[in-house]
Design an enzyme around this catalytic site. Structure first.
Site, PDB file in Angstrom:
ATOM      1  N   GLU A 150      12.459 -42.110  -7.618  1.00 33.55           N
ATOM      2  CA  GLU A 150      11.656 -42.680  -6.521  1.00 33.55           C
ATOM      3  C   GLU A 150      11.578 -44.202  -6.605  1.00 33.55           C
ATOM      4  OE1 GLU A 150       7.736 -41.022  -6.023  1.00 33.55           O
ATOM      5  OE2 GLU A 150       8.511 -39.565  -4.591  1.00 33.55           O
ATOM      6  N   HIS A 194      25.024 -25.135 -24.036  1.00 29.35           N
ATOM      7  CA  HIS A 194      25.632 -23.855 -23.661  1.00 29.35           C
ATOM      8  C   HIS A 194      25.646 -23.679 -22.153  1.00 29.35           C
ATOM      9  CE1 HIS A 194      25.587 -22.863 -27.924  1.00 29.35           C
ATOM     10  NE2 HIS A 194      24.442 -23.517 -27.928  1.00 29.35           N
ATOM     11  N   LYS A 206       7.330 -35.693   5.640  1.00 33.95           N
ATOM     12  CA  LYS A 206       5.876 -35.476   5.746  1.00 33.95           C
ATOM     13  C   LYS A 206       5.453 -35.477   7.212  1.00 33.95           C
ATOM     14  CE  LYS A 206       4.382 -37.681   1.456  1.00 33.95           C
ATOM     15  NZ  LYS A 206       3.677 -38.806   0.872  1.00 33.95           N
TER      16      LYS A 206
HETATM   17  O1  LIG Z   1      -1.107 -38.767  -5.645  1.00 29.24           O
HETATM   18  P1  LIG Z   1      -0.678 -38.442  -4.271  1.00 29.24           P
HETATM   19  O2  LIG Z   1      -1.103 -39.471  -3.283  1.00 29.24           O
HETATM   20  O3  LIG Z   1      -1.126 -37.083  -3.871  1.00 29.24           O
HETATM   21  O4  LIG Z   1       0.882 -38.460  -4.230  1.00 29.24           O
HETATM   22  C1  LIG Z   1       1.675 -37.491  -4.828  1.00 29.24           C
HETATM   23  C2  LIG Z   1       3.139 -37.813  -4.653  1.00 29.24           C
HETATM   24  O5  LIG Z   1       3.492 -37.655  -3.306  1.00 29.24           O
HETATM   25  C3  LIG Z   1       4.285 -38.561  -2.580  1.00 29.24           C
HETATM   26  O6  LIG Z   1       5.019 -37.886  -1.633  1.00 29.24           O
HETATM   27  C4  LIG Z   1       5.132 -39.539  -3.325  1.00 29.24           C
HETATM   28  O7  LIG Z   1       6.490 -39.393  -3.028  1.00 29.24           O
HETATM   29  C5  LIG Z   1       4.933 -39.507  -4.809  1.00 29.24           C
HETATM   30  O8  LIG Z   1       5.268 -40.776  -5.308  1.00 29.24           O
HETATM   31  C6  LIG Z   1       3.520 -39.174  -5.190  1.00 29.24           C
HETATM   32  O9  LIG Z   1       3.381 -39.201  -6.592  1.00 29.24           O
END
Ligand SMILES: O=P(O)(O)OC[C@H]1O[C@H](O)[C@H](O)[C@@H](O)[C@@H]1O
Length: 432
Positions: free
Chosen positions: A285, A306, A420
């Site tokens: 990331e 293996h 998302k």
């Molecule tokens: O801690 P949060 O805000 O729930 O994020 C949780 C995760 O989700 C995101 O999609 C990011 O890609 C991550 O970098 C992050 O660690």
């Protein structure tokens, strides 16, 4: 003192590896990158010397342990889960939840990470609602997977204990300044631990994200921070000569000059399997953007000898294998002598299991080197809090500096937003 060394000998002077001039070419930029990191340190650099997160985590952990908690459910994903899972797997008994009495130093620990209902149902099958604490961890305060898991567990606790009971057993670990989880914690008067605004999830293992679950199982979080602080001090003293910093240049060059764009982290210890998973997120990331970056991959020795070593030995010349070797394993077992008349079996008797593991580690390293397959080694004196703290900090520093060399921002992750957004639309989140 933490005992962690990085050895790059087999990246240089081997067929397919780097030559001296390669490193010289990047030295001025490396120096600039370290000066930048130390001159204007990102949030993760001050964590090792920040006492307040350890203090608040340890005091809450003591309250949880003292309450007779039977189960501790850590709800989080990505950077809010991988660090705590790496620590738990590395430093606690592999069958921790099955231990009883004194042998287990705290409540059983469960991680609710993915949204797979089978996993969460399994947690609810075994957790005793009368003694369950939940720690919901999200920096942004609204990650869909985390909030969905939380809502289900919240329902489970409210049904069993009523709203008041649920509130008394819930910790919200989140950004103290903003986000929906902060709002919920205020509405419901939940206990709150902070994830500092300037520390991103994948750099947050030394905040309450990693410290609370570690302290709940009785681990020494002070030693973890001390190991990390040692690493920061060393980088301040040694600058671009520091072993983790040199590694940034090495890995950057192996990708950009030698076309080796896969970095395999292969610990020779089952307990470090989740460490590799934590590192995969950190590297992927932080660096995978603008068409740049190299692909991190986790493997475990000897198991993957293996399974994958055939590919590493004779497949495409696109990999750097990074062995993580442990000098002193926390347990060892002698191999009893038996079948001494059978040459394919009898030779094992009289050796130990740890000896065999480390001999195989060395043998794989030699075989890779002789086959012109560049590899590096991270050596830990032992798997303990101090060394793990050092390693977390060292790999974070290495990643941040590598980001600088690539010319990308190591601290954002714009590429995860599109998926998302589609999910929000389909699930009916207002405004999307
Ligand atoms: O801690 P949060 O805000 O729930 O994020 C949780 C995760 O989700 C995101 O999609 C990011 O890609 C991550 O970098 C992050 O660690």
């Amino acid at each position: 003192m933490a005992e962690v060394t990085f050895d790059y000998e087999n990246l240089q002077g081997v067929e397919g590896g780097l030559e001296d001039g390669d490193l010289d070419g990047v030295r001025p930029r490396l120096k600039e990158a370290v000066d930048g990191l130390l001159g204007d340190p990102p949030g993760f650099m001050r964590l090792p010397k920040t006492r307040e997160y350890a203090e608040s985590s340890v005091s809450l952990a003591e309250e949880i342990r003292g309450s007779g908690a039977t189960d501790f459910v850590h709800v989080g994903i990505g950077g809010s889960a991988l660090g705590p899972m790496a620590v738990h797997r590395a430093l606690n008994h592999p069958y921790y939840n099955m231990l009883s009495g004194e042998a287990r130093r705290g409540p059983r620990v469960h991680f609710a990470e993915n949204t797979d209902p089978a996993t969460l149902s399994a947690v609810l099958d075994v957790a005793d609602p009368g003694g369950t604490w939940v720690n919901v961890v999200t920096k942004s305060g609204s990650t869909a997977e985390t909030m969905a898991n939380f809502l289900v567990i919240r329902g489970f606790l409210v049904d069993a204990l009523g709203s008041f009971g649920y509130q008394g057993r819930t910790v919200a670990t989140t950004d103290p300044e903003k986000g929906f989880l902060k709002e919920i914690s205020e509405r419901e008067d939940l206990r709150v631990l902070p994830i500092p605004a300037d520390v991103g999830g994948r750099f947050s293992v030394l905040t309450p994200v990693g410290l609370l679950p570690a302290a709940v199982t009785g681990l020494d979080v002070g030693a973890m921070l001390a190991g990390a602080a040692q690493c920061v001090d060393e980088v301040q003293e040694q600058g671009p000569e520091h072993q983790a910093v040199v590694g940034a240049a090495m890995h950057y060059l192996m990708d950009t000059q030698r076309g080796r764009n896969v970095r395999v982290m292969m610990p020779y210890a089952d307990s470090l399997e989740r460490l590799a998973a934590w590192f995969v997120q950190l590297w992927a990331e932080s660096l995978g953007k603008e068409g740049k970056g190299s692909t991190p991959h986790g493997a475990v020795g000897t198991t993957d000898q293996h399974s994958q070593v055939q590919l590493y030995m004779e497949g495409p010349q696109d990999k750097v294998i990074e062995i993580v070797e442990v000098e002193d394993h926390p347990k060892d077992l002698s191999i009893p002598k038996a079948y001494e008349d059978l040459e394919g079996v009898g030779y094992l008797g009289g050796h130990t299991m740890a000896e065999l593991l480390n001999v195989e580690c060395d043998a794989t390293r030699k075989a890779l080197t002789e086959a012109g397959r560049p590899n590096s080694t991270i050596k830990l004196g032992a798997v303990n809090e101090e060394n793990l703290g050092y390693l977390f900090q060292a790999l974070e520093i290495q990643t941040a500096i590598t980001g600088d060399l690539y010319g990308v921002n190591a601290f954002d992750q714009p590429g995860v937003e599109a998926g998302k957004e589609i999910t929000y639309k389909r699930m009916g989140r207002p405004g999307h």
